[in-house]
Design an enzyme around this catalytic site. Structure first.
Site, PDB file in Angstrom:
ATOM      1  N   GLY A 190     -10.850  -3.029   3.278  1.00 32.13           N
ATOM      2  CA  GLY A 190     -11.440  -1.923   4.032  1.00 32.13           C
ATOM      3  C   GLY A 190     -10.983  -1.863   5.484  1.00 32.13           C
ATOM      4  N   ARG A 240      -5.688   0.440   8.568  1.00 32.58           N
ATOM      5  CA  ARG A 240      -4.273   0.058   8.525  1.00 32.58           C
ATOM      6  C   ARG A 240      -3.586   0.522   9.806  1.00 32.58           C
ATOM      7  NH1 ARG A 240      -3.806   2.485   2.498  1.00 32.58           N
ATOM      8  NH2 ARG A 240      -4.636   0.719   1.338  1.00 32.58           N
ATOM      9  N   ASP A 272       0.811  -1.227   0.000  1.00 30.30           N
ATOM     10  CA  ASP A 272       0.000   0.000   0.000  1.00 30.30           C
ATOM     11  C   ASP A 272       0.843   1.275   0.000  1.00 30.30           C
ATOM     12  OD1 ASP A 272      -2.182  -1.694   0.104  1.00 30.30           O
ATOM     13  OD2 ASP A 272      -2.275  -1.641   2.291  1.00 30.30           O
ATOM     14  N   GLY A 316       1.519   2.980  -2.615  1.00 31.48           N
ATOM     15  CA  GLY A 316       1.076   3.859  -3.694  1.00 31.48           C
ATOM     16  C   GLY A 316       1.566   3.374  -5.053  1.00 31.48           C
ATOM     17  N   LYS A 317       1.769   2.059  -5.168  1.00 34.86           N
ATOM     18  CA  LYS A 317       2.320   1.495  -6.412  1.00 34.86           C
ATOM     19  C   LYS A 317       1.408   1.777  -7.598  1.00 34.86           C
ATOM     20  CE  LYS A 317       2.352  -2.496  -4.301  1.00 34.86           C
ATOM     21  NZ  LYS A 317       2.115  -2.107  -2.901  1.00 34.86           N
ATOM     22  N   GLY A 318       0.084   1.553  -7.388  1.00 30.47           N
ATOM     23  CA  GLY A 318      -0.869   1.746  -8.489  1.00 30.47           C
ATOM     24  C   GLY A 318      -0.813   3.145  -9.050  1.00 30.47           C
ATOM     25  N   LYS A 319      -0.818   4.125  -8.164  1.00 29.51           N
ATOM     26  CA  LYS A 319      -0.785   5.521  -8.610  1.00 29.51           C
ATOM     27  C   LYS A 319       0.470   5.793  -9.432  1.00 29.51           C
ATOM     28  CE  LYS A 319       0.567   9.947  -7.907  1.00 29.51           C
ATOM     29  NZ  LYS A 319       0.598  11.271  -7.302  1.00 29.51           N
ATOM     30  N   GLY A 338      -4.495  -4.363  -3.813  1.00 29.75           N
ATOM     31  CA  GLY A 338      -5.487  -3.336  -4.141  1.00 29.75           C
ATOM     32  C   GLY A 338      -4.703  -2.109  -4.553  1.00 29.75           C
ATOM     33  N   HIS A 339      -4.655  -1.829  -5.826  1.00 31.85           N
ATOM     34  CA  HIS A 339      -3.843  -0.719  -6.344  1.00 31.85           C
ATOM     35  C   HIS A 339      -4.773   0.405  -6.808  1.00 31.85           C
ATOM     36  CE1 HIS A 339      -0.179  -3.524  -7.177  1.00 31.85           C
ATOM     37  NE2 HIS A 339      -0.584  -3.537  -5.926  1.00 31.85           N
ATOM     38  N   THR A 340      -4.642   1.553  -6.148  1.00 32.02           N
ATOM     39  CA  THR A 340      -5.577   2.652  -6.389  1.00 32.02           C
ATOM     40  C   THR A 340      -4.991   3.680  -7.340  1.00 32.02           C
ATOM     41  OG1 THR A 340      -6.159   2.362  -4.070  1.00 32.02           O
ATOM     42  CG2 THR A 340      -7.120   4.267  -5.186  1.00 32.02           C
ATOM     43  N   GLN A 400       2.027  -6.105  -3.127  1.00 33.60           N
ATOM     44  CA  GLN A 400       2.449  -6.195  -1.728  1.00 33.60           C
ATOM     45  C   GLN A 400       3.744  -5.386  -1.533  1.00 33.60           C
ATOM     46  OE1 GLN A 400       1.473  -9.618  -3.203  1.00 33.60           O
ATOM     47  NE2 GLN A 400      -0.456  -8.631  -2.752  1.00 33.60           N
TER      48      GLN A 400
HETATM   49  P1  GDP Z   1      -0.772   0.264  -3.562  1.00 32.37           P
HETATM   50  O1  GDP Z   1      -1.341  -1.021  -3.075  1.00 32.37           O
HETATM   51  O2  GDP Z   1       0.705   0.362  -3.318  1.00 32.37           O
HETATM   52  O3  GDP Z   1      -1.114   0.564  -4.989  1.00 32.37           O
HETATM   53  O4  GDP Z   1      -1.424   1.401  -2.658  1.00 32.37           O
HETATM   54  P2  GDP Z   1      -2.994   1.523  -2.275  1.00 32.37           P
HETATM   55  O5  GDP Z   1      -3.728   1.989  -3.471  1.00 32.37           O
HETATM   56  O6  GDP Z   1      -3.474   0.297  -1.602  1.00 32.37           O
HETATM   57  O7  GDP Z   1      -2.920   2.615  -1.134  1.00 32.37           O
HETATM   58  C1  GDP Z   1      -2.405   3.876  -1.357  1.00 32.37           C
HETATM   59  C2  GDP Z   1      -3.504   4.904  -1.042  1.00 32.37           C
HETATM   60  O8  GDP Z   1      -2.921   6.196  -0.957  1.00 32.37           O
HETATM   61  C3  GDP Z   1      -4.534   5.008  -2.136  1.00 32.37           C
HETATM   62  O9  GDP Z   1      -5.756   5.384  -1.553  1.00 32.37           O
HETATM   63  C4  GDP Z   1      -4.005   6.122  -3.031  1.00 32.37           C
HETATM   64  O10 GDP Z   1      -5.031   6.790  -3.746  1.00 32.37           O
HETATM   65  C5  GDP Z   1      -3.389   7.039  -2.020  1.00 32.37           C
HETATM   66  N1  GDP Z   1      -2.192   7.763  -2.461  1.00 32.37           N
HETATM   67  C6  GDP Z   1      -1.217   7.373  -3.327  1.00 32.37           C
HETATM   68  N2  GDP Z   1      -0.230   8.293  -3.354  1.00 32.37           N
HETATM   69  C7  GDP Z   1      -0.591   9.279  -2.505  1.00 32.37           C
HETATM   70  C8  GDP Z   1       0.032  10.494  -2.074  1.00 32.37           C
HETATM   71  O11 GDP Z   1       1.135  10.852  -2.486  1.00 32.37           O
HETATM   72  N3  GDP Z   1      -0.655  11.253  -1.158  1.00 32.37           N
HETATM   73  C9  GDP Z   1      -1.859  10.878  -0.657  1.00 32.37           C
HETATM   74  N4  GDP Z   1      -2.439  11.677   0.231  1.00 32.37           N
HETATM   75  N5  GDP Z   1      -2.472   9.750  -1.035  1.00 32.37           N
HETATM   76  C10 GDP Z   1      -1.832   8.948  -1.936  1.00 32.37           C
HETATM   77  P1  IMO Z   2      -0.895  -4.252  -2.206  1.00 30.45           P
HETATM   78  O1  IMO Z   2      -0.413  -4.809  -3.527  1.00 30.45           O
HETATM   79  C1  IMO Z   2      -1.073  -4.610   2.121  1.00 30.45           C
HETATM   80  C2  IMO Z   2      -1.130  -8.669   3.776  1.00 30.45           C
HETATM   81  C3  IMO Z   2      -2.400  -9.123   4.464  1.00 30.45           C
HETATM   82  C4  IMO Z   2      -1.826 -10.106   5.480  1.00 30.45           C
HETATM   83  C5  IMO Z   2      -0.694 -10.756   4.703  1.00 30.45           C
HETATM   84  C6  IMO Z   2      -1.062 -12.066   4.041  1.00 30.45           C
HETATM   85  O2  IMO Z   2      -2.180  -3.543  -2.279  1.00 30.45           O
HETATM   86  O3  IMO Z   2       0.198  -3.465  -1.561  1.00 30.45           O
HETATM   87  P2  IMO Z   2      -2.590 -12.813   1.993  1.00 30.45           P
HETATM   88  O4  IMO Z   2      -3.953 -12.379   1.583  1.00 30.45           O
HETATM   89  O5  IMO Z   2      -1.532 -12.543   0.988  1.00 30.45           O
HETATM   90  O6  IMO Z   2      -2.563 -14.224   2.497  1.00 30.45           O
HETATM   91  O7  IMO Z   2      -2.259 -11.893   3.296  1.00 30.45           O
HETATM   92  O8  IMO Z   2      -0.301  -9.826   3.698  1.00 30.45           O
HETATM   93  N1  IMO Z   2      -1.310  -8.186   2.391  1.00 30.45           N
HETATM   94  C7  IMO Z   2      -1.253  -6.898   2.039  1.00 30.45           C
HETATM   95  N2  IMO Z   2      -1.105  -5.789   2.796  1.00 30.45           N
HETATM   96  N3  IMO Z   2      -1.140  -4.515   0.779  1.00 30.45           N
HETATM   97  C8  IMO Z   2      -1.256  -5.617   0.002  1.00 30.45           C
HETATM   98  O9  IMO Z   2      -1.187  -5.584  -1.335  1.00 30.45           O
HETATM   99  C9  IMO Z   2      -1.363  -6.887   0.639  1.00 30.45           C
HETATM  100  N4  IMO Z   2      -1.514  -8.150   0.196  1.00 30.45           N
HETATM  101  C10 IMO Z   2      -1.465  -8.933   1.273  1.00 30.45           C
HETATM  102  O10 IMO Z   2      -3.054  -8.037   5.078  1.00 30.45           O
HETATM  103  O11 IMO Z   2      -1.270  -9.407   6.554  1.00 30.45           O
HETATM  104 MG    MG Z   3      -2.894  -1.692  -1.826  1.00 32.05          MG
END
Ligand code: GDP
Ligand code: IMO
Ligand code: MG
Length: 424
Positions: free
Chosen positions: A301, A304, A14, A16-19, A41-43, A223
């Site tokens: 949801g 964190r 999480d 911010g890889k998706g962004k 979950g990549h946002t 991850q």
């Molecule tokens: P990922 O799994 O690495 O793609 O990250 P997620 O999407 O799960 O979580 C990152 C969250 O932070 C998402 O809600 C993004 O929209 C948000 N986000 C990404 N970059 C930034 C940033 O620079 N600032 C803020 N405030 N939010 C960000």
């Molecule tokens: P992104 O790509 C954050 C965490 C779970 C749990 C552990 C094992 O969005 O960064 P699993 O479902 O793989 O058996 O869960 O890893 N986890 C993540 N935490 N971002 C993720 O992916 C995750 N994918 C798995 O919360 O602790």
């Molecule tokens: Mg994520």
């Protein structure tokens, strides 16, 4: 010939890889996911719309680019169909540009049930899995029992499916857990048809052909390094290699083909699920980070867990991945904190530890350096020279400590809130 660049998370996911992948896609021809599955979950945000991707690479919104799901990924057809349906509603047709490896493994409904049963049986030692069936599917892969995307094309697909499902039903007898995979099968087989409609390829040949044609390729991690099955906080990890080496095995790319390694790091730390987290804050500051950063899981949801930036952990991730460039995200969330803390070492059993060691019996107690914060709203800044001095001191300190340049700074969820310090 261009080398393959890799972008991956350096913390617990999480980051911010998706962004950032979406922002970088215009500079590439191919975006390829190499591991993980719908636990990710990549946002992405642009034009005031927010999209969350689980299986599909984050380059999908750029219609002229190729997106590839590599052999290292595990796919749940149900989630995949939901994702493609949502994209189609907004005019993005994945079938046009999405290629899927025939060697990618399928998550069966019974894998998900096994995941839930296994977690329930663990009680308070549960991992906090996303319950997407990730662990059981990778277990079947390494146990040589798995069902792969390529199996869809064989006449005995249903026989193979039933054989594996029955094996799972046998295992489930050992658990005190009731659920029936049959309930989910209609949706699952509809998802299979959706996968069949995409371009199914021998992705190792496909990607190496792209390399030989001098195409620019970005491998997108899921991850983060501290969730890696080998190098993360085992057993509180996911079941794949989330590190740079995972891009080689998850796509069929030779290590010598790897070019830049972009390591994404959040300006503080978060973690979802169980396991050690040395800088975790259980106080108002942690609550404030969660609120300002809107730190709630994109996939589940769940709130964190939040804490300060952990430098020894970051240095560890940089070492394991050979990171060549750092990308700092969510520094805007730190606006308004009078004092920022960065963990520089740990205290463990009376000793100072300067490197990450998550398997010690005693919890690690962080040793902090304090830095002055900034109060200006930085989220609309378009030029690095307008960033507050305290912000730059924070970035410069990370660069000095890690020896890796920060080449991208993200200041908000939207595509546009991105700065490239070296271009200014
Ligand atoms: P990922 O799994 O690495 O793609 O990250 P997620 O999407 O799960 O979580 C990152 C969250 O932070 C998402 O809600 C993004 O929209 C948000 N986000 C990404 N970059 C930034 C940033 O620079 N600032 C803020 N405030 N939010 C960000
Ligand atoms: P992104 O790509 C954050 C965490 C779970 C749990 C552990 C094992 O969005 O960064 P699993 O479902 O793989 O058996 O869960 O890893 N986890 C993540 N935490 N971002 C993720 O992916 C995750 N994918 C798995 O919360 O602790
Ligand atoms: Mg994520």
């Amino acid at each position: 010939m261009h080398k393959v660049d890799v972008l991956l998370g350096l913390q617990w996911g999480d980051e911010g890889k998706g962004k950032v992948v979406d922002v970088l896609t215009p500079y590439y021809d191919v975006i390829a996911r190499f591991q993980g599955g719908p636990n990710a979950g990549h946002t992405l945000e642009f034009n005031d719309i927010k999209h969350i991707l689980h299986t599909i690479p984050s380059g999908i919104f750029h219609s002229s680019k190729i997106n590839l799901i590599g052999n290292g990924v595990v796919i749940d057809p149900v989630v995949f169909k939901k994702e493609t349906d949502a994209l189609e509603k907004i005019g993005v047709i994945p079938e046009d540009t999405l290629f899927i490896s025939k060697k990618a493994h399928l998550i069966l409904p019974s894998h998900k049930i096994l995941d839930a049963a296994s977690e329930a049986a663990k009680g308070h030692t549960r991992i906090g899995s996303t319950l997407k069936g990730i662990g059981p599917t990778y277990m079947d892969k390494t146990g040589r029992n798995g069902l792969r995307v390529g199996d869809i094309l064989h006449p005995d697909f249903i026989v193979k499916y039933t054989f594996l499902k029955n094996k799972h039903l046998d295992i489930l007898k050992h658990y005190d857990y009731q659920d029936d995979p049959g309930k989910y099968e209609d949706d699952w087989f509809r998802g299979i048809e959706k996968i069949r409609a995409c371009k199914l390829v021998d992705s190792e040949h496909f990607i190496n052909r792209m390399i030989n044609e001098n195409k620019k390729i970005l491998a997108e991690g899921a991850q983060g390094t501290l969730l890696d099955v080998d190098f993360g906080s085992y057993p509180y990890v996911t079941s794949s290699n989330t590190i740079c080496a995972g891009a080689c095995s998850g796509l069929g790319i030779a290590p010598s083909r790897i070019g830049e390694v972009f390591g994404i790091v959040k300006a503080y730390c978060t973690r979802v699920g169980g396991g050690p987290f040395p800088t975790e804050l259980h106080d108002d500051t942690g609550e404030r980070l969660r609120r300002q950063g809107m730190e709630f899981g994109s996939t589940t949801g769940r709130p964190r867990r939040c804490g300060w930036l952990d430098l020894p952990a970051l240095k560890y991730s940089i070492m394991i991945n050979g990171v060549t460039q750092l990308i700092i995200t969510k520094a805007d969330v730190l606006t308004g904190f009078d004092t920022l803390k960065i963990c520089t070492a740990y205290k463990s059993e009376g000793e100072i530890l300067d490197h990450l060691q998550l398997d010690t019996a005693q919890p690690l107690e962080p040793v902090y350096k304090e830095m002055k914060g900034w109060s200006e709203d930085i989220s609309k800044i378009k030029d690095c020279s307008d960033l507050p001095a305290e912000f730059m001191a924070f970035i410069n300190y990370i660069e000095e400590e890690t020896g890796v340049p920060v080449t991208i700074i993200s200041l908000g969820p939207d595509r546009k809130a991105t700065l490239f310090p070296q271009n200014t």
